[in-house]
Design a protein around this motif. Sequence first.
Motif, PDB file in Angstrom:
ATOM      1  N   ASN A 126       0.837  -1.204   0.000  1.00 33.95           N
ATOM      2  CA  ASN A 126       0.000   0.000   0.000  1.00 33.95           C
ATOM      3  C   ASN A 126       0.873   1.257   0.000  1.00 33.95           C
ATOM      4  O   ASN A 126       0.634   2.202  -0.748  1.00 33.95           O
TER       5      ASN A 126
ATOM      6  N   GLY B 144      -3.077   6.609   2.046  1.00 33.65           N
ATOM      7  CA  GLY B 144      -3.321   5.184   2.297  1.00 33.65           C
ATOM      8  C   GLY B 144      -4.306   4.979   3.446  1.00 33.65           C
ATOM      9  O   GLY B 144      -4.257   5.697   4.445  1.00 33.65           O
TER      10      GLY B 144
ATOM     11  N   SER C 107      -6.055   1.620   5.623  1.00 27.16           N
ATOM     12  CA  SER C 107      -6.148   0.171   5.790  1.00 27.16           C
ATOM     13  C   SER C 107      -7.480  -0.203   6.419  1.00 27.16           C
ATOM     14  O   SER C 107      -7.834   0.322   7.478  1.00 27.16           O
TER      15      SER C 107
ATOM     16  N   HIS D 169      -6.941  -1.191   0.477  1.00 22.29           N
ATOM     17  CA  HIS D 169      -6.378  -2.447  -0.026  1.00 22.29           C
ATOM     18  C   HIS D 169      -7.049  -3.656   0.619  1.00 22.29           C
ATOM     19  O   HIS D 169      -7.615  -3.542   1.723  1.00 22.29           O
TER      20      HIS D 169
END
Length: 337
Positions: free
Chosen positions: A142, A158, A160, A194
Amino acid sequence: MAEAARKQRSPAAPRPVRCIVKLGGAAITNKGKLESIDEESLRSACAQLRQAMSESDGTAPEKVRGMDWSRRPGDPADPVVDAEGFAGMAGLGLDSNFVVVHGAGSFGHFQASRSGVHKGGLHSTLVKAGFVATRISVTSLNQEIVRALAREGIPSVGMSPFACGWSTQRRDLASANASQIIESLHAGFVPVLHGDAVLDESLDCTILSGDVIIRHLAQLLTPKYVVFLTDVHGVYDRPPTDPNAVLLKEIEVDDNGGWSIVKPALQGNRKEVEISVAAHDTTGGMETKILEAAAIARLGVDVYITKVDTEHSLRALKGDVNTSSDDWLGTVIRAAK
Ligand SMILES: Nc1ncnc2c1ncn2[C@@H]1O[C@H](COP(=O)(O)OP(=O)(O)OP(=O)(O)O)[C@@H](O)[C@H]1O
Ligand SMILES: C=C(C)CCOP(=O)(O)O
């Protein structure tokens, strides 16, 4: 109190998201080589994303102002920070209302399949270790993808799923507060999510696929279109390694989720698609992608599946796909008219 309540729910998106794009793990990593990025494909995908976002008419060359200001191992000098260039700009000149989700490819799947994270059971120390190893692997990918987008001047951040508190119930999303994604879009950032290892209400833990994330975000944000970039031109009637495989150019999904192949007409009016999934793949490969794409199409959002680093991927990212012309190579999945 009001602020806390606002943070709990997913606020309404401020303006329609133009596109949600999946950078498939098969497209941006070298599948056969552990934790290896396909640098050329990743660079091309990021450059095409920038082109698709660009507000310029393309007549004058654009100066790309990079946003990765960190020093990489082996870099001889401090990074160049174009502070004056940025200060002189009225805006970035980008319609950055995109969300990027990437898969794992040769990152993550190996760690997850070796330890069985996708099947759950956190009481096992092997699964627990595999969960940690999987997250180290996918979050490092990522970061590389965020960097590659930032180098193209795309204001990417980014995010998560695990760290955002997302969890699943038998691999399907059970809790997925998207307020941070929506607020980031509102602030002009491009969220980069991701596929991840997450906690699961029935299994303890599992692997959440990027394809499932895309469906959830499409339900929430109703983008104009969704693009899946992968390492093959689209969905074929059988694994594309078979020389007789036929590319399915248009698939129609009805209100009940049933789907039919519109183009090309297959011999004997065949409807079934034969799929092979790599042994180490923990999330179902092309099969999951087709199921999730069909669910998105049912919302009335067109889905384009095509190959990374081609003229076809650029057209898909721009939303410039016309099912009546034959010069676009890929699969369109859309709701029946
Ligand atoms: N009928 C089929 N049509 C198209 N591709 C197929 C089919 N059967 C198997 N495949 C395989 O599916 C692969 C693409 O699916 P996969 O899930 O690996 O893509 P991805 O989203 O790019 O990767 P990841 O899941 O790692 O993010 C291709 O490499 C292709 O060989
Ligand atoms: C952690 C993993 C293996 C994420 C898998 O995500 P996907 O490649 O999009 O199916």
